[in-house]
Write a protein that holds these residues in place. Structure first.
Motif, PDB file in Angstrom:
ATOM      1  N   CYS A  46     -43.177 -10.979 -22.421  1.00  0.00           N
ATOM      2  CA  CYS A  46     -42.011 -11.740 -22.872  1.00  0.00           C
ATOM      3  C   CYS A  46     -41.817 -12.937 -21.946  1.00  0.00           C
ATOM      4  O   CYS A  46     -41.824 -12.776 -20.729  1.00  0.00           O
ATOM      5  CB  CYS A  46     -40.788 -10.823 -22.838  1.00  0.00           C
ATOM      6  SG  CYS A  46     -39.223 -11.693 -22.938  1.00  0.00           S
ATOM      7  N   CYS A  49     -38.037 -12.340 -19.776  1.00  0.00           N
ATOM      8  CA  CYS A  49     -37.925 -11.375 -18.667  1.00  0.00           C
ATOM      9  C   CYS A  49     -39.247 -11.239 -17.913  1.00  0.00           C
ATOM     10  O   CYS A  49     -39.251 -10.823 -16.760  1.00  0.00           O
ATOM     11  CB  CYS A  49     -37.449 -10.017 -19.182  1.00  0.00           C
ATOM     12  SG  CYS A  49     -38.643  -9.190 -20.267  1.00  0.00           S
ATOM     13  N   HIS A  58     -38.596  -6.440 -29.193  1.00  0.00           N
ATOM     14  CA  HIS A  58     -38.225  -6.857 -27.832  1.00  0.00           C
ATOM     15  C   HIS A  58     -37.551  -8.227 -27.846  1.00  0.00           C
ATOM     16  O   HIS A  58     -36.623  -8.471 -27.068  1.00  0.00           O
ATOM     17  CB  HIS A  58     -39.435  -6.883 -26.893  1.00  0.00           C
ATOM     18  CG  HIS A  58     -39.062  -7.326 -25.516  1.00  0.00           C
ATOM     19  ND1 HIS A  58     -38.502  -6.481 -24.574  1.00  0.00           N
ATOM     20  CD2 HIS A  58     -39.054  -8.566 -24.950  1.00  0.00           C
ATOM     21  CE1 HIS A  58     -38.208  -7.167 -23.486  1.00  0.00           C
ATOM     22  NE2 HIS A  58     -38.531  -8.444 -23.692  1.00  0.00           N
ATOM     23  N   CYS A  62     -34.332  -8.057 -25.580  1.00  0.00           N
ATOM     24  CA  CYS A  62     -34.756  -8.354 -24.203  1.00  0.00           C
ATOM     25  C   CYS A  62     -33.594  -8.134 -23.227  1.00  0.00           C
ATOM     26  O   CYS A  62     -32.456  -8.497 -23.513  1.00  0.00           O
ATOM     27  CB  CYS A  62     -35.224  -9.808 -24.137  1.00  0.00           C
ATOM     28  SG  CYS A  62     -35.603 -10.377 -22.483  1.00  0.00           S
TER      29      CYS A  62
HETATM   30 ZN   LIG Z   1     -37.897  -9.880 -22.327  1.00  0.00          ZN
END
Ligand SMILES: [Zn+2]
Length: 246
Positions: A46, A49, A58, A62
């Motif tokens: 991702c 993050c 996600h 997140c």
């Molecule tokens: Zn994330």
């Protein structure tokens, strides 16, 4: 009121969504995991993050504080909007706290709301569709009919079906905003360079530079006469060129 088909609110709302919204909602915009699978990104992580793989779910859940803050803002706005649309308070609180809890913890328990016995069956029916489906505008017949009866009890001429269509668009807009936020971070920060391999290239350049031109044809010597620091701070394209040489 005629029996309500959950697909019809989706179909009607779809006509009103913008092209980009429709594209994102239909899943045509790939996640990091998908991009990695297609070998466009070196990492499925991702970009926000950078700790978890970016599956489509996600993206919506997140746990980075920037994502959490955005969702809190969007949910508060949804809550205000539901009030303005004269949404049945049971449904309003059910949607607000249910989505909040799903966003925060996919595997978590449903929020412990005291549900009125009249509302409990509708809530149960909606929960059987799961929150992910709800976020994409799938409303169970009984929930829509309850909203319709609420309008009647308030002497409103609005209909449950129209309400469902509007809420669907509202929820799609939340998904859309989350996507925009994710894309802005992916494209406007160095995250794209991290996931698309800049770090890897820099590491390779450092290693090769340290090894020296020994094993290469002397035609490449000039690449090693450039100080390492200049190479690492040169533009990404230059670095990529250099990388192809080695
Ligand atoms: Zn994330």
């Amino acid at each position: 009121m005629k029996s309500f088909d959950i697909w019809s609110s989706i179909a009607r709302a779809r006509k009103q969504a913008t092209f980009t919204q429709r594209k994102w909602i239909s899943g045509d915009t790939p996640s990091g995991v998908e991009m990695h699978r297609r070998q466009h990104h070196d990492s499925p992580r991702c970009p926000i993050c950078t700790t978890e793989d970016e599956s489509p779910v996600h993206i919506l859940t997140c746990s980075d504080s920037r994502s959490v803050d955005l969702r809190a803002t969007l949910l508060l706005e949804l809550h205000e909007w539901l009030i303005a649309e004269l949404t049945c308070p049971w449904i309003r609180e059910f949607l607000f706290y249910g989505l909040q809890s799903w966003f925060d913890d996919l595997e978590g328990h449903e929020p412990g709301l005291n549900r009125h016995e009249t509302f409990a069956p509708s809530a149960q029916a909606q929960l059987s569709l799961c929150w992910h489906a709800t976020l994409f505008g799938f409303f169970h017949d009984s929930l829509v009919q309850l909203q319709h009866r609420f309008y009647k009890s308030e002497n409103s001429r609005k209909t449950g079906i129209l309400w469902a269509r509007k809420v669907t668009l509202k929820l799609w807009n939340i998904v859309y905003q989350i996507r925009i936020h994710r894309n802005s971070i992916l494209h406007e920060t160095e995250a794209i360079q991290q996931v698309s391999g800049l770090a890897k290239i820099q590491q390779a350049i450092t290693t090769e530079h340290a090894r020296g031109p020994g094993r290469l044809h002397r035609v490449y010597n000039s690449y090693f006469s450039t100080p390492l620091q200049s190479l690492l701070t040169s533009t990404v394209n230059n670095q990529k060129q250099w990388f192809h040489v080695i």
